[in-house]
Design an enzyme around this catalytic site. Structure first.
Site, mmCIF file in Angstrom:
data_model
loop_
_atom_site.group_PDB
_atom_site.id
_atom_site.type_symbol
_atom_site.label_atom_id
_atom_site.label_comp_id
_atom_site.label_asym_id
_atom_site.label_seq_id
_atom_site.Cartn_x
_atom_site.Cartn_y
_atom_site.Cartn_z
ATOM 1 N N HIS A 1 -19.424 -10.497 -15.759
ATOM 2 C CA HIS A 1 -18.155 -10.070 -16.341
ATOM 3 C C HIS A 1 -17.734 -11.006 -17.478
ATOM 4 O O HIS A 1 -17.249 -10.550 -18.520
ATOM 5 C CB HIS A 1 -17.072 -10.032 -15.269
ATOM 6 C CG HIS A 1 -15.712 -9.727 -15.819
ATOM 7 N ND1 HIS A 1 -15.433 -8.553 -16.489
ATOM 8 C CD2 HIS A 1 -14.548 -10.454 -15.822
ATOM 9 C CE1 HIS A 1 -14.166 -8.561 -16.871
ATOM 10 N NE2 HIS A 1 -13.620 -9.704 -16.500
ATOM 11 N N HIS B 1 -12.552 2.948 -9.340
ATOM 12 C CA HIS B 1 -11.191 3.444 -9.113
ATOM 13 C C HIS B 1 -10.273 3.126 -10.295
ATOM 14 O O HIS B 1 -9.575 4.004 -10.813
ATOM 15 C CB HIS B 1 -10.659 2.816 -7.822
ATOM 16 C CG HIS B 1 -9.437 3.464 -7.281
ATOM 17 N ND1 HIS B 1 -9.431 4.749 -6.788
ATOM 18 C CD2 HIS B 1 -8.169 3.017 -7.140
ATOM 19 C CE1 HIS B 1 -8.219 5.053 -6.370
ATOM 20 N NE2 HIS B 1 -7.429 4.023 -6.578
ATOM 21 N N HIS C 1 2.442 1.783 -3.393
ATOM 22 C CA HIS C 1 1.453 2.274 -4.356
ATOM 23 C C HIS C 1 1.190 3.762 -4.165
ATOM 24 O O HIS C 1 1.079 4.512 -5.139
ATOM 25 C CB HIS C 1 0.149 1.482 -4.204
ATOM 26 C CG HIS C 1 -0.948 1.961 -5.108
ATOM 27 N ND1 HIS C 1 -0.802 2.049 -6.482
ATOM 28 C CD2 HIS C 1 -2.217 2.394 -4.838
ATOM 29 C CE1 HIS C 1 -1.916 2.504 -7.018
ATOM 30 N NE2 HIS C 1 -2.781 2.731 -6.049
ATOM 31 N N HIS D 1 -3.597 -9.742 -16.574
ATOM 32 C CA HIS D 1 -4.995 -9.502 -16.956
ATOM 33 C C HIS D 1 -5.295 -8.007 -16.953
ATOM 34 O O HIS D 1 -5.897 -7.471 -17.890
ATOM 35 C CB HIS D 1 -5.894 -10.241 -15.964
ATOM 36 C CG HIS D 1 -7.326 -10.354 -16.391
ATOM 37 N ND1 HIS D 1 -7.728 -10.998 -17.532
ATOM 38 C CD2 HIS D 1 -8.463 -9.897 -15.803
ATOM 39 C CE1 HIS D 1 -9.037 -10.948 -17.638
ATOM 40 N NE2 HIS D 1 -9.513 -10.274 -16.610
ATOM 41 N N GLU E 1 0.825 -1.209 0.000
ATOM 42 C CA GLU E 1 0.000 0.000 0.000
ATOM 43 C C GLU E 1 0.858 1.257 0.000
ATOM 44 O O GLU E 1 0.572 2.213 -0.739
ATOM 45 C CB GLU E 1 -0.920 -0.004 1.233
ATOM 46 C CG GLU E 1 -1.685 1.289 1.476
ATOM 47 C CD GLU E 1 -2.716 1.616 0.410
ATOM 48 O OE1 GLU E 1 -3.271 2.732 0.441
ATOM 49 O OE2 GLU E 1 -2.977 0.757 -0.459
#
Length: 302
Positions: free
Chosen positions: A214, A123, A61, A276, A58
């Site tokens: 999805h 996001h 990032h 992905h 975290e």
């Protein structure tokens, strides 16, 4: 001066990819609360002493996002001044920084007060718009249009419909993919492409509906891009930008589908999951460039 701007543009584009992949890494490793309810500090400190894997991911990032934000701001201002005479520059400059700032605020709000999975799923898509704007700025700085003679490109209404349609639809696919991650629905279906789970039936809960929604959306975009590629080979082969652009798009969407299947077969292997996210990032960038070309074609031939 232009060479320095090119270096900055390339570095910022790469930085945006790291921000996107880093965000996916945070979600997939469950590191969103690695710094607790503290932002921009981490557990109330600039650099905590008790380092956990979740905290490291975290914090890294946040650091990459902060540096990336500064780079995007510098690139936006510099591009505005250096190539502001190009029609799309000012709009893309504003878009790149605005949406990066917006995603940072949403991330901060999620840390401070929490958000629903349906809001958090936005996001990644918001960051993707910023990435696409930076990528298009980079292409303008490198004068890619002139190198491919794209200024003389004519895109008719049929191809224009597909470009706009599949670009908008791709955003829905991206949102549903992010929703799969944020609702922790990635492995709710043990089979692929259907969700049998030893008892063939319609999805029986929210998680299965999210996962299969999805998959259905991803299947449709694969079919759509395949059809556009066939159309391009038959009718637009002489227009090299379209021809090679749709070949690249087909390769990317194929890799995206393969990676999606491998996520299930490998029980959510982290590296495949990050690939992905990378493939859909590249695909959205190509589609964004098509949108730019179509807008120019309409202006030049109306």
């Amino acid at each position: 001066m232009r060479r320095s701007l090119k270096w900055l543009a390339v570095a910022t584009t790469i930085g945006m990819i790291f921000i996107l992949i880093g965000g996916a890494l945070v979600t997939k490793t469950g590191s969103g609360m690695g710094c607790g309810r503290s932002w921009p500090l981490c557990n109330g400190k600039f650099l905590p002493l008790a380092i956990t894997p979740e905290l490291a991911i975290e914090l890294a990032h946040r650091l990459v996002s902060g540096v990336g934000g500064i780079m995007v701001l510098i690139l936006s201002v510099w591009s505005w001044r250096a190539i502001g005479h190009i029609r799309e520059t000012k709009f893309l400059s504003f878009l790149s920084f605005f949406f990066l700032l917006l995603q940072a605020l949403i991330g901060a709000a999620a840390v401070k007060w929490g958000q629903s999975s349906f809001v958090l799923a936005l996001h990644f898509g918001i960051s993707l718009i910023s990435f696409s704007a930076v990528l298009l700025l980079t292409l303008l700085i490198f004068e890619i249009d002139k190198k491919f003679n794209a200024e003389k490109l004519y895109i008719d209404k049929r191809m224009g419909f597909h470009i706009i349609g599949v670009s908008i639809y791709s955003y829905l696919v991206i949102y549903t993919g992010a929703l799969v991650r944020h609702t922790k629905s990635s492995l709710v279906c043990r089979d692929w492409p259907f969700c049998l789970n030893d008892a063939p039936a319609l999805p029986s809960n929210l998680y299965e509906w999210v996962q299969m929604g999805h998959r259905a959306a991803a299947g449709l975009i694969f079919i759509w891009i395949t059809y556009i590629l066939i159309l391009t080979v038959r009718h637009y082969k002489e227009q090299k930008v379209l021809y090679w652009g749709w070949i690249i798009s087909f390769i990317l969407v194929t890799l995206q589908v393969i990676a999606g299947a491998l996520i299930i077969f490998t029980s959510l292997n982290l590296y495949i999951a990050l690939l992905h996210a990378f493939f859909i990032t590249c695909l959205f960038g190509v589609l964004s460039y098509f949108l730019l070309l179509y807008s120019r074609s309409k202006r030049n031939y109306q």
